[in-house]
Motif scaffolding. Structure first.
Motif, PDB file in Angstrom:
ATOM      1  N   SER A  65      -6.416   2.678   6.197  1.00  0.00           N
ATOM      2  CA  SER A  65      -5.920   2.444   7.545  1.00  0.00           C
ATOM      3  C   SER A  65      -4.347   1.693   7.172  1.00  0.00           C
ATOM      4  O   SER A  65      -3.697   1.854   8.015  1.00  0.00           O
ATOM      5  N   ARG A  66      -4.314   0.980   6.425  1.00  0.00           N
ATOM      6  CA  ARG A  66      -2.755   0.481   6.137  1.00  0.00           C
ATOM      7  C   ARG A  66      -1.724   1.632   5.860  1.00  0.00           C
ATOM      8  O   ARG A  66      -0.727   1.455   6.353  1.00  0.00           O
ATOM      9  N   LEU A  67      -2.099   2.625   5.047  1.00  0.00           N
ATOM     10  CA  LEU A  67      -1.339   3.678   4.906  1.00  0.00           C
ATOM     11  C   LEU A  67      -0.896   4.406   6.186  1.00  0.00           C
ATOM     12  O   LEU A  67       0.419   4.638   6.523  1.00  0.00           O
ATOM     13  N   SER A  68      -2.123   4.552   7.140  1.00  0.00           N
ATOM     14  CA  SER A  68      -1.648   5.362   8.427  1.00  0.00           C
ATOM     15  C   SER A  68      -0.839   4.419   9.152  1.00  0.00           C
ATOM     16  O   SER A  68       0.189   4.870   9.828  1.00  0.00           O
ATOM     17  N   ARG A  69      -0.916   3.112   9.360  1.00  0.00           N
ATOM     18  CA  ARG A  69      -0.295   2.085  10.124  1.00  0.00           C
ATOM     19  C   ARG A  69       1.087   2.261   9.485  1.00  0.00           C
ATOM     20  O   ARG A  69       2.231   2.057  10.245  1.00  0.00           O
ATOM     21  N   GLY A  70       1.419   1.948   8.295  1.00  0.00           N
ATOM     22  CA  GLY A  70       2.476   1.802   7.691  1.00  0.00           C
ATOM     23  C   GLY A  70       3.532   2.999   7.714  1.00  0.00           C
ATOM     24  O   GLY A  70       4.726   3.029   8.157  1.00  0.00           O
ATOM     25  N   GLU A 120      -6.668   4.923  -7.047  1.00  0.00           N
ATOM     26  CA  GLU A 120      -6.083   3.880  -7.804  1.00  0.00           C
ATOM     27  C   GLU A 120      -5.201   2.856  -6.962  1.00  0.00           C
ATOM     28  O   GLU A 120      -5.223   1.685  -7.404  1.00  0.00           O
ATOM     29  N   THR A 121      -4.725   3.293  -5.906  1.00  0.00           N
ATOM     30  CA  THR A 121      -4.229   2.261  -5.043  1.00  0.00           C
ATOM     31  C   THR A 121      -5.044   1.020  -4.780  1.00  0.00           C
ATOM     32  O   THR A 121      -4.675  -0.146  -4.795  1.00  0.00           O
ATOM     33  N   ALA A 122      -6.269   1.756  -4.185  1.00  0.00           N
ATOM     34  CA  ALA A 122      -7.349   0.654  -4.074  1.00  0.00           C
ATOM     35  C   ALA A 122      -7.610  -0.375  -4.928  1.00  0.00           C
ATOM     36  O   ALA A 122      -7.863  -1.633  -4.997  1.00  0.00           O
ATOM     37  N   THR A 123      -7.957   0.258  -6.238  1.00  0.00           N
ATOM     38  CA  THR A 123      -8.142  -0.576  -7.494  1.00  0.00           C
ATOM     39  C   THR A 123      -6.911  -1.505  -7.844  1.00  0.00           C
ATOM     40  O   THR A 123      -7.188  -2.760  -8.264  1.00  0.00           O
ATOM     41  N   THR A 124      -5.758  -0.844  -7.678  1.00  0.00           N
ATOM     42  CA  THR A 124      -4.586  -1.874  -8.218  1.00  0.00           C
ATOM     43  C   THR A 124      -4.498  -3.027  -7.215  1.00  0.00           C
ATOM     44  O   THR A 124      -4.123  -4.050  -7.612  1.00  0.00           O
ATOM     45  N   LEU A 125      -4.530  -2.898  -5.970  1.00  0.00           N
ATOM     46  CA  LEU A 125      -4.459  -3.882  -5.152  1.00  0.00           C
ATOM     47  C   LEU A 125      -5.636  -4.519  -4.793  1.00  0.00           C
ATOM     48  O   LEU A 125      -5.860  -5.818  -3.892  1.00  0.00           O
ATOM     49  N   GLY A 126      -6.886  -4.188  -5.229  1.00  0.00           N
ATOM     50  CA  GLY A 126      -8.050  -4.921  -4.874  1.00  0.00           C
ATOM     51  C   GLY A 126      -8.730  -4.910  -3.709  1.00  0.00           C
ATOM     52  O   GLY A 126      -9.209  -5.806  -3.095  1.00  0.00           O
ATOM     53  N   LEU A 127      -8.421  -3.631  -2.907  1.00  0.00           N
ATOM     54  CA  LEU A 127      -8.790  -3.521  -1.762  1.00  0.00           C
ATOM     55  C   LEU A 127      -9.902  -2.463  -1.533  1.00  0.00           C
ATOM     56  O   LEU A 127      -9.770  -1.354  -2.343  1.00  0.00           O
ATOM     57  N   ARG A 163     -11.198   1.076  -0.381  1.00  0.00           N
ATOM     58  CA  ARG A 163     -10.325   2.447  -0.063  1.00  0.00           C
ATOM     59  C   ARG A 163     -10.308   2.660   1.485  1.00  0.00           C
ATOM     60  O   ARG A 163      -9.107   3.221   1.813  1.00  0.00           O
ATOM     61  N   GLY A 164     -11.029   2.348   2.374  1.00  0.00           N
ATOM     62  CA  GLY A 164     -10.830   2.487   3.735  1.00  0.00           C
ATOM     63  C   GLY A 164      -9.802   1.526   4.216  1.00  0.00           C
ATOM     64  O   GLY A 164      -9.227   2.079   5.180  1.00  0.00           O
ATOM     65  N   THR A 165      -9.632   0.224   3.645  1.00  0.00           N
ATOM     66  CA  THR A 165      -8.303  -0.413   3.988  1.00  0.00           C
ATOM     67  C   THR A 165      -7.300   0.320   3.585  1.00  0.00           C
ATOM     68  O   THR A 165      -6.190   0.077   4.277  1.00  0.00           O
ATOM     69  N   VAL A 166      -7.100   0.611   2.301  1.00  0.00           N
ATOM     70  CA  VAL A 166      -6.032   1.627   1.894  1.00  0.00           C
ATOM     71  C   VAL A 166      -5.570   2.494   2.889  1.00  0.00           C
ATOM     72  O   VAL A 166      -4.358   2.808   3.368  1.00  0.00           O
ATOM     73  N   VAL A 215       0.818  -1.176   0.133  1.00  0.00           N
ATOM     74  CA  VAL A 215       0.010  -0.091   0.092  1.00  0.00           C
ATOM     75  C   VAL A 215       0.889   1.214  -0.100  1.00  0.00           C
ATOM     76  O   VAL A 215       0.626   2.143  -0.950  1.00  0.00           O
ATOM     77  N   VAL A 216       2.000   1.228   0.822  1.00  0.00           N
ATOM     78  CA  VAL A 216       2.832   2.479   0.946  1.00  0.00           C
ATOM     79  C   VAL A 216       3.549   2.579  -0.230  1.00  0.00           C
ATOM     80  O   VAL A 216       3.757   3.620  -0.840  1.00  0.00           O
ATOM     81  N   THR A 217       3.913   1.320  -0.924  1.00  0.00           N
ATOM     82  CA  THR A 217       4.656   1.465  -2.367  1.00  0.00           C
ATOM     83  C   THR A 217       3.681   2.070  -3.327  1.00  0.00           C
ATOM     84  O   THR A 217       4.335   2.979  -4.198  1.00  0.00           O
ATOM     85  N   CYS A 218       2.681   1.712  -3.505  1.00  0.00           N
ATOM     86  CA  CYS A 218       1.654   1.925  -4.388  1.00  0.00           C
ATOM     87  C   CYS A 218       1.310   3.429  -4.288  1.00  0.00           C
ATOM     88  O   CYS A 218       1.482   4.334  -5.054  1.00  0.00           O
ATOM     89  N   ARG A 219       1.232   3.939  -3.015  1.00  0.00           N
ATOM     90  CA  ARG A 219       0.461   5.423  -2.734  1.00  0.00           C
ATOM     91  C   ARG A 219       1.898   6.276  -2.892  1.00  0.00           C
ATOM     92  O   ARG A 219       1.656   7.355  -3.615  1.00  0.00           O
ATOM     93  N   TYR A 220       2.808   5.952  -2.328  1.00  0.00           N
ATOM     94  CA  TYR A 220       4.197   7.161  -2.571  1.00  0.00           C
ATOM     95  C   TYR A 220       5.082   6.709  -3.291  1.00  0.00           C
ATOM     96  O   TYR A 220       5.719   7.774  -4.033  1.00  0.00           O
ATOM     97  N   LEU A 221       5.467   5.584  -3.678  1.00  0.00           N
ATOM     98  CA  LEU A 221       6.689   5.416  -4.330  1.00  0.00           C
ATOM     99  C   LEU A 221       6.190   5.106  -6.044  1.00  0.00           C
ATOM    100  O   LEU A 221       6.973   5.550  -6.861  1.00  0.00           O
ATOM    101  N   LEU A 222       4.897   4.860  -6.308  1.00  0.00           N
ATOM    102  CA  LEU A 222       4.417   4.795  -7.686  1.00  0.00           C
ATOM    103  C   LEU A 222       3.456   6.194  -7.846  1.00  0.00           C
ATOM    104  O   LEU A 222       2.943   6.192  -9.141  1.00  0.00           O
TER     105      LEU A 222
END
Length: 175
Positions: free
Chosen positions: A152-157, A138-145, A147-150, A125-132
């Motif tokens: 929360s995982r961004l926040s924890r990461g 787009e991150t949610a679609t790319t990873l099949g998650l 948006r809320g999961t994206v 999630v961090v890779t898609c959002r910040y490195l890519l």
């Protein structure tokens, strides 16, 4: 897209040419390492075979990157089944900083090492959002998650990265 769906291979070649660099970066940063080009080639073959399932009006890039992400996961699972050890991969300079070199090289290496050390569910999630530089949708679609999961995982990461980098800074000060 209509030309591609009608079987125009030249139109598909244009799509491949346009999206291949981002697809290779995605595969590399999600863990394909030196096999990224092979993973992307397989992903483009699967995308072509799946064109009938592509929704009219949907964005192509997140759909394609989701296939790349899934193929990267499949490649990783296959490697693990064959008993391959996960190994650190030195990223090419163009992946570390696709624009002008602004940040200190050591700081980038520490950051990338910290990202690589995150649990997979946070790392991707961090890779898609910040490195890519994909947005949350787009991150949610790319990873099949969802948006809320994206989110929360961004926040924890990011919290884990912050804590690790602060600790690494303290250790460096004591050396």
């Amino acid at each position: 897209m209509a030309r591609v769906r009608s079987g125009d291979l030249d139109a598909y070649a244009e799509l491949v040419t346009r999206h291949a660099p981002m697809a290779v970066r995605t595969a590399t940063l999600l863990g394909a390492g030196t096999d990224a080009e092979d993973v992307v080639q397989e992903a483009f073959v699967k995308a072509y075979r799946s064109l009938g399932r592509f929704r009219d009006g949907a964005e192509l890039r997140p759909w394609l990157l989701r296939i790349v992400a899934n193929e990267t996961r499949n490649h990783h699972r296959a490697s693990v089944r064959r008993g391959a050890r996960e190994r650190a991969v030195a990223l090419p300079a163009e992946l570390l900083d696709p624009g002008e070199a602004v940040a200190d090289h050591e700081a980038k290496e520490r950051l990338l090492a910290a990202v690589a050390g995150l649990p997979d569910r946070l790392r991707v999630v961090v890779t898609c959002r910040y490195l890519l530089e994909l947005d949350e949708a787009e991150t949610a679609t790319t990873l099949g998650l969802p948006r809320g999961t994206v989110k929360s995982r961004l926040s924890r990461g990011l919290a884990r990265l912050r804590a690790e980098l602060v600790e690494a800074g303290r250790e460096a000060d004591h050396v």
